[in-house]
Write a protein that holds these residues in place. Sequence first.
Motif, mmCIF file in Angstrom:
data_model
loop_
_atom_site.group_PDB
_atom_site.id
_atom_site.type_symbol
_atom_site.label_atom_id
_atom_site.label_comp_id
_atom_site.label_asym_id
_atom_site.label_seq_id
_atom_site.Cartn_x
_atom_site.Cartn_y
_atom_site.Cartn_z
ATOM 1 N N ASN A 171 73.263 -0.504 93.084
ATOM 2 C CA ASN A 171 73.268 -0.251 91.657
ATOM 3 C C ASN A 171 72.561 -1.579 90.837
ATOM 4 O O ASN A 171 71.735 -1.217 89.826
ATOM 5 N N ARG A 216 78.175 2.959 91.857
ATOM 6 C CA ARG A 216 76.989 3.660 91.765
ATOM 7 C C ARG A 216 76.014 3.402 92.809
ATOM 8 O O ARG A 216 74.497 3.765 92.908
ATOM 9 N N GLN A 239 78.076 7.042 76.253
ATOM 10 C CA GLN A 239 78.504 8.149 77.084
ATOM 11 C C GLN A 239 79.937 7.834 77.687
ATOM 12 O O GLN A 239 80.623 8.614 78.148
ATOM 13 N N GLU A 253 76.415 3.124 77.678
ATOM 14 C CA GLU A 253 77.824 3.143 77.932
ATOM 15 C C GLU A 253 78.639 3.513 76.981
ATOM 16 O O GLU A 253 79.438 4.558 76.938
ATOM 17 N N ARG A 292 72.243 -1.841 79.723
ATOM 18 C CA ARG A 292 73.104 -0.367 79.616
ATOM 19 C C ARG A 292 74.162 -0.378 78.455
ATOM 20 O O ARG A 292 74.809 0.688 78.461
ATOM 21 N N LEU A 331 78.361 2.525 83.661
ATOM 22 C CA LEU A 331 77.176 2.956 84.279
ATOM 23 C C LEU A 331 76.565 1.955 85.114
ATOM 24 O O LEU A 331 75.491 2.212 85.827
#
Length: 374
Positions: free
Chosen positions: A231, A269, A260, A257, A253, A264
């Motif tokens: 990832n 991941r 959400q 993040e 990100r 992430l």
Amino acid sequence: MFLKTLHLKQFRNYQEQRVDFVAPKTILVGNNAQGKSNLLEAVELLATLRSHRLARDRDLVRDGEAFGQIHAKLERQAGIIDLSVTLRRQGRRTVALNSEQLRRQLDFLGVLNAVEFSSLDLELVRGAPEQRRHWVDTLLIQLEPVYAHILQQYNQILRQRNAFLKSKGGFPMPVQEKEELAAWDAQLVTIGSRVVRRRARAIERLAPLAAEWHASISDRAEVLQIRYAPNVPFTATDPEGVQQAFLEKIEQRAIAEQHQNTTLVGPHRDEIELTINQTPARQYGSQGQQRTLVLALKLAELKLIEAVVGEPPLLLLDDVLAELDLNRQNQLLEAIQDRFQTLIATTHLAAFDSQWLQASQILSVNAGQIFSDQ
């Protein structure tokens, strides 16, 4: 290494059962849901302290009992070793070597090594990335037992960072909360980089072994490629370079993040890509071809563990051998010969090559009881 005895008490559907292994291959035959897979699971737990079924400890203890126990006697080049795992319906499990309880479970890992091949392993090909991460992590625990501790640390930090994002959710984030998040970032990057680098090394060593086995089994008609797709893409192999790449992606990100409320970025991941003739394996061919791929992976695991630990690991075949055609059976038989002690669970013997039957100890399993057919 050779597993000499296995003694189960209040484990799964076994009340109390001792098995003495006397041949390089042992075939456990019986109907479904009688305890064949449970016995193999007990050996897997001794090797990795994990179950491919992902069961909780309380699910491993026989119904109505407070605790269950797995005890084994293992012969290695250095001598005979006693291993035991005690599982509790409530409370923590404990492990012991040569009757001495260990304070750190990490010190138990690496004593017994085993590779399991079950029908569930087809999910390595067609399942979610989580299946492939779990597979490589289980292999790494045997190659480098300290990895179990590293992975545990990472998962704990990940849970705590997610909890922080959820509790402090929203955007924009105040300065004080940004500073607190930065502290979690630093821990995630430090431990996550260790996970990433070890996974990369393991796949780098495993991939050519698996590719060679796959070419052999497919008569050179197919080319298997295994590629680690982290990832966090990184080019440098040094710890600082990996950590820098990790931090840069977290920064990229950050807004997503916070919106959400979850992490992430990180090895939770990751993906391990499996391709055959440059086509994703999950889209490729029949179930038989997918079995060829998984068989190649398992043979590669055997060889890699043997190379790293200096002794051949055990092979656990859970109801898969009879599903392989004669060519694949013979490839497996030739690969393991008598060098790898093999425990095989099956519902019937009819599909087995006569060479397997002649070289095997055959045991019947019925309702948590095991009987010798010889």
